[in-house]
Design a protein around this motif. Structure first.
Motif, PDB file in Angstrom:
ATOM      1  N   ASN A 167      -9.368  -3.703   2.671  1.00  8.17           N
ATOM      2  CA  ASN A 167      -8.116  -3.284   3.574  1.00  8.17           C
ATOM      3  C   ASN A 167      -8.104  -4.489   4.470  1.00  8.17           C
ATOM      4  O   ASN A 167      -9.159  -4.583   5.234  1.00  8.17           O
ATOM      5  CB  ASN A 167      -7.483  -2.213   4.147  1.00  8.17           C
ATOM      6  CG  ASN A 167      -6.002  -2.555   4.451  1.00  8.17           C
ATOM      7  OD1 ASN A 167      -6.129  -2.866   5.427  1.00  8.17           O
ATOM      8  ND2 ASN A 167      -5.148  -2.107   3.534  1.00  8.17           N
ATOM      9  N   VAL A 183      -5.928  -5.815   6.729  1.00  8.15           N
ATOM     10  CA  VAL A 183      -5.925  -5.014   8.247  1.00  8.15           C
ATOM     11  C   VAL A 183      -6.860  -4.175   8.611  1.00  8.15           C
ATOM     12  O   VAL A 183      -7.488  -3.867   9.517  1.00  8.15           O
ATOM     13  CB  VAL A 183      -4.461  -4.552   8.157  1.00  8.15           C
ATOM     14  CG1 VAL A 183      -3.430  -4.194   8.752  1.00  8.15           C
ATOM     15  CG2 VAL A 183      -3.644  -5.307   7.246  1.00  8.15           C
ATOM     16  N   CYS A 204      -7.413   3.491  12.250  1.00  9.64           N
ATOM     17  CA  CYS A 204      -7.379   2.827  11.046  1.00  9.64           C
ATOM     18  C   CYS A 204      -6.899   3.807   9.599  1.00  9.64           C
ATOM     19  O   CYS A 204      -6.087   3.701   9.601  1.00  9.64           O
ATOM     20  CB  CYS A 204      -9.070   2.951  10.484  1.00  9.64           C
ATOM     21  SG  CYS A 204      -9.138   1.441  11.047  1.00  9.64           S
ATOM     22  N   VAL A 211      -3.229   3.980  10.290  1.00 14.56           N
ATOM     23  CA  VAL A 211      -2.853   2.644   9.830  1.00 14.56           C
ATOM     24  C   VAL A 211      -3.185   2.422   8.135  1.00 14.56           C
ATOM     25  O   VAL A 211      -1.476   2.410   7.294  1.00 14.56           O
ATOM     26  CB  VAL A 211      -3.314   1.450  10.749  1.00 14.56           C
ATOM     27  CG1 VAL A 211      -2.924   0.028   9.569  1.00 14.56           C
ATOM     28  CG2 VAL A 211      -3.000   1.459  12.137  1.00 14.56           C
ATOM     29  N   GLY A 212      -3.964   3.902   8.175  1.00 13.60           N
ATOM     30  CA  GLY A 212      -4.390   3.445   6.894  1.00 13.60           C
ATOM     31  C   GLY A 212      -2.467   4.828   6.058  1.00 13.60           C
ATOM     32  O   GLY A 212      -2.481   4.170   4.742  1.00 13.60           O
ATOM     33  N   TYR A 266      -0.019   5.135   7.274  1.00 17.10           N
ATOM     34  CA  TYR A 266       1.273   4.523   6.567  1.00 17.10           C
ATOM     35  C   TYR A 266       1.464   3.116   5.863  1.00 17.10           C
ATOM     36  O   TYR A 266       2.690   3.162   5.150  1.00 17.10           O
ATOM     37  CB  TYR A 266       1.915   3.450   7.703  1.00 17.10           C
ATOM     38  CG  TYR A 266       2.516   2.149   7.519  1.00 17.10           C
ATOM     39  CD1 TYR A 266       4.465   2.458   8.194  1.00 17.10           C
ATOM     40  CD2 TYR A 266       1.923   0.677   8.130  1.00 17.10           C
ATOM     41  CE1 TYR A 266       4.657   1.809   8.352  1.00 17.10           C
ATOM     42  CE2 TYR A 266       3.132  -0.069   7.734  1.00 17.10           C
ATOM     43  CZ  TYR A 266       4.486   0.023   7.680  1.00 17.10           C
ATOM     44  OH  TYR A 266       5.764  -0.314   7.219  1.00 17.10           O
ATOM     45  N   LEU A 267      -0.228   2.510   5.075  1.00 19.52           N
ATOM     46  CA  LEU A 267      -0.448   1.460   4.514  1.00 19.52           C
ATOM     47  C   LEU A 267      -0.114   1.873   3.057  1.00 19.52           C
ATOM     48  O   LEU A 267       0.979   1.579   2.433  1.00 19.52           O
ATOM     49  CB  LEU A 267      -1.233   0.800   4.453  1.00 19.52           C
ATOM     50  CG  LEU A 267      -1.455  -0.219   5.652  1.00 19.52           C
ATOM     51  CD1 LEU A 267      -3.193  -1.013   5.846  1.00 19.52           C
ATOM     52  CD2 LEU A 267      -0.933  -1.136   5.434  1.00 19.52           C
ATOM     53  N   VAL A 317       3.757   2.849   1.874  1.00 19.79           N
ATOM     54  CA  VAL A 317       5.275   1.962   1.583  1.00 19.79           C
ATOM     55  C   VAL A 317       4.197   1.112   0.518  1.00 19.79           C
ATOM     56  O   VAL A 317       4.567   0.352   0.083  1.00 19.79           O
ATOM     57  CB  VAL A 317       4.712   0.861   2.709  1.00 19.79           C
ATOM     58  CG1 VAL A 317       5.427   1.557   3.873  1.00 19.79           C
ATOM     59  CG2 VAL A 317       3.485   0.574   3.144  1.00 19.79           C
ATOM     60  N   GLN A 354       1.150  -0.224   0.385  1.00 20.64           N
ATOM     61  CA  GLN A 354       0.311  -1.640   0.398  1.00 20.64           C
ATOM     62  C   GLN A 354      -1.169  -1.349   0.450  1.00 20.64           C
ATOM     63  O   GLN A 354      -1.740  -1.716   0.270  1.00 20.64           O
ATOM     64  CB  GLN A 354       0.626  -1.740   1.826  1.00 20.64           C
ATOM     65  CG  GLN A 354       1.757  -2.546   2.172  1.00 20.64           C
ATOM     66  CD  GLN A 354       1.793  -3.067   2.670  1.00 20.64           C
ATOM     67  OE1 GLN A 354       1.139  -3.585   3.718  1.00 20.64           O
ATOM     68  NE2 GLN A 354       3.311  -3.674   3.113  1.00 20.64           N
ATOM     69  N   ALA A 355      -1.493   0.405  -0.372  1.00 22.23           N
ATOM     70  CA  ALA A 355      -2.909   1.025  -0.314  1.00 22.23           C
ATOM     71  C   ALA A 355      -2.959   2.149  -1.605  1.00 22.23           C
ATOM     72  O   ALA A 355      -1.638   2.649  -0.843  1.00 22.23           O
ATOM     73  CB  ALA A 355      -3.137   0.959   0.997  1.00 22.23           C
TER      74      ALA A 355
END
Length: 589
Positions: free
Chosen positions: A164, A166, A266, A269-270, A272-273, A276, A278-279
C-alpha cells in the motif's frame, strides 16, 4: 598514553579485517543464513495475505490447511537458520579474540621498557581482556545482525510500499527522525564510551597497585586512603556509565516511540482505506504483519549501534598499543660473535629518559669505560647518578641516545637481541619472580640448563633453602615471588643469572637484602664464578666493592675515575665521600 587520532567508525573497524580474514567465510555464511531467515520471516505475512484473501474469504476450508502448513514450514525453517547462524559465528569469534590477544601480548613483549614505564598496567590489562571481549562479541554477533537488519529494513519498506503506497510512505517518512538522531547519537556515545573504557583501565591499575602494595598500605594504616581514591575513580566511572545509559535511553525512546506512532497512524488510515474499498483485509493483515516483523530490526538498532561504537572504541584502544613503535629492534643483517670473550665497552654513551626535561643535561653524559674479559668492575656513585640506567643499557632494555655499547668490539645494536641477552645476563636489586615453579624461574634465561648446573647456581647464590620448600624445586612461588622473603627472592634472582652462564654478568646491587653472614658466603662463591666471567657490579656496600678488580666512579653523568679500591681511596676525594656514605648506610641498617 597516546590518544588515537579520531577516525570514522568504518575506517577504525576496518582495521580488524587483518585478524578476521581467516574467519570471514563463516561470517559471510552466517550473514547469508541470517538474511535468508529474515526473508523467510518477511514471507510469512505475504502467505497470510493469500490465506485471508483466498480460502478464508471464499470459505474454502480445504485450501486452508495447505496454506497453514506452508506458514508452519516457514516458521520451522526460520528457527533452523537462526540456530545455524549461531553455530557458524560462535567458534570463529573466539579464534579472532585469541589471535588478537596473542598479537597484543607478543607486541608488549617486544616493546622497549620505556613504553612500559609510561603505560599503567591496568590500561594494558583492560585492553587485553574487556576490549578484546567486546570486539569478539561485535564480530560474532553485532556486525552480522546490523547488516541483516539494514537489508531487512530496506526490503521490508519496499514490501510495505508495494502492499500500500500511502501506508508505506507514512512509515518511510517516520524513519527520517530516527536516522537523524542516530547520527547525533554516534558523537555523544562514542566520546562517553572512550572515557568509560579508559576509566576502566585506570580502575584496574588502582586495584593492581593496591593488591601489590597491600603490605605498605597496612603497615602505614593507609587502607582508608586507598579506598577513598578507589571510590572517587569508581564514582567517575559510574557517572560516565550513566551518561552512556542516558544516550542509549534517548535513542531507544525514538526507536520505540516513532515506529509505534507510525503504526497507530497507519492503523487509522488503513481502516479508512479498507472502508472505502482501496485496500482488502488481506492487504492490511499483510501490511501490519510485515510492519511487526520490521519492529525488531528497527528497535534493536539502538542496541547494535551502541555495540558498534563500543567496538570502535575497543578497536581504537587496541591499536593504540599495536601502533606503538618498537624502537629496539634487530638489525636487518645481524652480526654474530663466534667466540665471545666478554669485553664490554662504553664509548661516549649519552642517555636521557624520554620524559626528562629538555633543559636538563643527559643522565649519562659521555660515558667512557672498558671492562676487560674476565675482569670484575664495580660501579659506584651517589644515589641518582645513573648506575642502574647504565647497566640497563648493556642488554638493550634501553638504547643509547648517542655513543655505543660494545661487546667484543661490536656495537650491541648490530647483534640480534637474542645474542646480546644470551651473552649478557642481569640480576636486579628488585628481584622479580614469576608465578611458576622454582626450577622454571631458575632456568628462565637458559631453559636447557642441566640439573647439575642449576644445583651449582643454587649453591653459589646460597639458595639451598629451596630444597626445604614443600615440593623442592617444583614448588610454585606466589605472584612476583611475594611468598618468599626479600633475601630469598634476591638469591633466586642471582642464581637465575648464574644459571644462564653468560660471558658478561651484570649485577645491579643484587645482595642488598642479604644479611652480613649470607652476603659473605655469596661473595666467596661469586669470586669463583667471576674469575672467568666479565662482571659489572653496581655496588652500594664496601664489601661488594671488595669483589672487584677495579672500580669505576660515576659522577655528573660521567666516569670520572677508574682504578683499584685502594688507589681511589687514597687519591680521590669524591670516591672517599661515596664510600663513607656506604659506611653510614650500613651503620644505619
Amino acid at each position: 598514553m597516546p590518544a588515537s587520532q579520531e577516525q570514522s567508525t568504518l575506517r577504525t573497524l576496518s582495521r580488524l579485517y587483518t585478524y578476521a580474514r581467516p574467519a570471514m567465510p563463516r561470517i559471510y555464511g552466517a550473514t547469508a543464513v541470517s538474511l535468508v531467515a529474515s526473508l523467510v520471516s518477511l514471507a510469512i505475512p505475504q502467505v497470510l495475505q493469500v490465506l485471508i484473501d483466498g480460502p478464508l474469504a471464499q470459505g474454502d476450508s480445504a485450501q486452508i490447511w495447505p496454506v497453514a502448513l506452508v506458514i508452519l514450514a516457514l516458521g520451522v525453517l526460520e528457527a533452523i537458520l537462526i540456530a545455524l547462524r549461531r553455530v557458524l559465528v560462535l567458534t570463529p569469534g573466539t579464534h579472532i579474540e585469541a589471535s588478537m590477544r596473542n598479537s597484543l601480548y607478543r607486541h608488549l613483549q617486544e616493546l622497549p621498557v620505556e613504553f612500559h614505564d609510561r603505560w599503567p598496567s591496568g590500561q594494558l590489562l583492560s585492553r587485553a581482556v574487556s576490549d578484546l571481549n567486546m570486539i569478539r562479541r561485535w564480530l560474532s554477533f553485532g556486525v552480522v545482525i546490523i547488516v541483516v537488519n539494514v537489508v531487512t529494513i530496506i526490503i521490508g519498506f519496499i514490501i510495505l510500499l508495494s502492499l500500500n503506497g500511502v501506508l508505506g510512505l507514512i512509515f518511510a517518512v517516520a524513519s527520517i527522525p530516527v536516522l537523524v538522531y542516530s547520527y547525533v547519537f554516534e558523537g555523544r556515545y562514542s566520546n562517553a564510551a572512550r572515557r568509560s573504557q579508559d576509566q576502566v583501565g585506570d580502575l584496574a591499575t588502582s586495584v593492581e597497585e593496591s593488591v601489590h602494595g597491600i603490605r605498605v598500605l597496612k603497615a602505614f594504616g593507609r587502607g582508608p586512603f586507598a579506598l577513598s581514591k578507589f571510590e572517587r575513580q569508581a564514582e567517575r566511572l559510574r557517572g560516565t556509565e550513566i551518561e552512556k545509559a542516558k544516550a542509549i535511553a534517548n535513542i531507544w525512546l525514538w526507536l520505540l516511540l516513532i515506529p509505534d506512532v507510525a503504526f497507530a497512524v497507519c492503523l487509522v488510515v488503513g481502516v479508512y482505506l479498507a472502508s472505502v474499498g482501496q485496500a482488502t483485509v488481506g492487504d492490511l493483515v499483510a501490511f501490519f504483519a510485515t510492519a511487526t516483523v520490521l519492529l525488531f530490526p528497527v528497535q534493536s538498532m539502538g542496541y547494535f549501534l551502541a555495540m558498534t561504537f563500543d567496538a570502535k572504541t575497543a578497536t581504537s584502544r587496541f591499536f593504540d598499543v599495536l601502533d606503538s613503535e618498537n624502537t629496539i629492534v634487530d638489525p636487518e643483517v645481524p652480526t654474530s660473535i663466534l667466540n665471545p670473550r666478554g669485553r664490554l665497552t662504553f664509548d661516549d654513551v649519552h642517555f636521557r629518559y624520554q620524559d626528562a626535561p629538555q633543559s636538563h643535561d643527559d643522565l649519562l653524559n659521555g660515558i667512557d669505560l672498558v671492562v676487560e674479559p674476565g675482569e670484575t668492575m664495580a660501579l659506584v656513585g651517589l644515589t641518582g647518578s645513573g648506575k642502574s640506567t647504565l647497566t640497563a643499557l648493556t642488554t638493550r632494555l634501553y638504547d643509547v641516545n648517542s655513543g655505543r655499547v660494545m661487546l667484543d668490539g661490536i656495537d650491541i645494536r648490530d647483534l640480534s637481541k637474542v645474542e646480546v641477552r644470551t651473552n649478557i645476563a642481569m640480576a636486579f636489586e628488585d628481584a622479580t619472580l614469576f608465578s611458576a615453579s622454582v626450577r622454571e624461574n631458575l632456568v628462565l634465561g637458559r631453559p636447557d640448563a642441566s640439573e647439575e648446573e642449576v644445583a651449582e647456581a643454587i649453591a653459589i647464590a646460597q639458595a639451598q633453602f629451596v630444597y626445604d620448600l614443600p615440593e623442592g624445586l617444583d614448588t610454585r612461588v606466589g605472584e612476583e615471588g611475594l611468598s618468599l622473603s626479600g633475601g630469598q627472592r634476591q638469591r633466586l634472582a642471582l642464581a637465575r643469572a648464574v644459571t644462564a652462564k653468560p660471558r658478561v654478568l651484570v649485577l645491579d646491587d643484587p645482595l642488598s637484602a642479604l644479611d652480613v653472614d649470607t652476603e659473605a658466603l655469596v661473595e666467596a662463591a661469586l669470586r669463583r664464578v667471576l674469575a672467568s666471567t666479565t662482571a659489572l657490579i653496581v655496588a652500594h656496600r664496601p664489601s661488594t666493592v671488595a669483589l672487584a678488580d677495579r672500580v669505576a666512579l660515576l659522577q655528573n653523568g660521567r666516569v670520572t675515575a677508574v682504578g683499584t679500591h685502594a688507589d681511589l681511596l687514597a687519591h680521590n676525594d669524591h670516591y672517599r665521600y661515596v664510600i663513607s656514605s656506604f659506611d653510614e648506610e650500613e651503620v644505619t641498617a
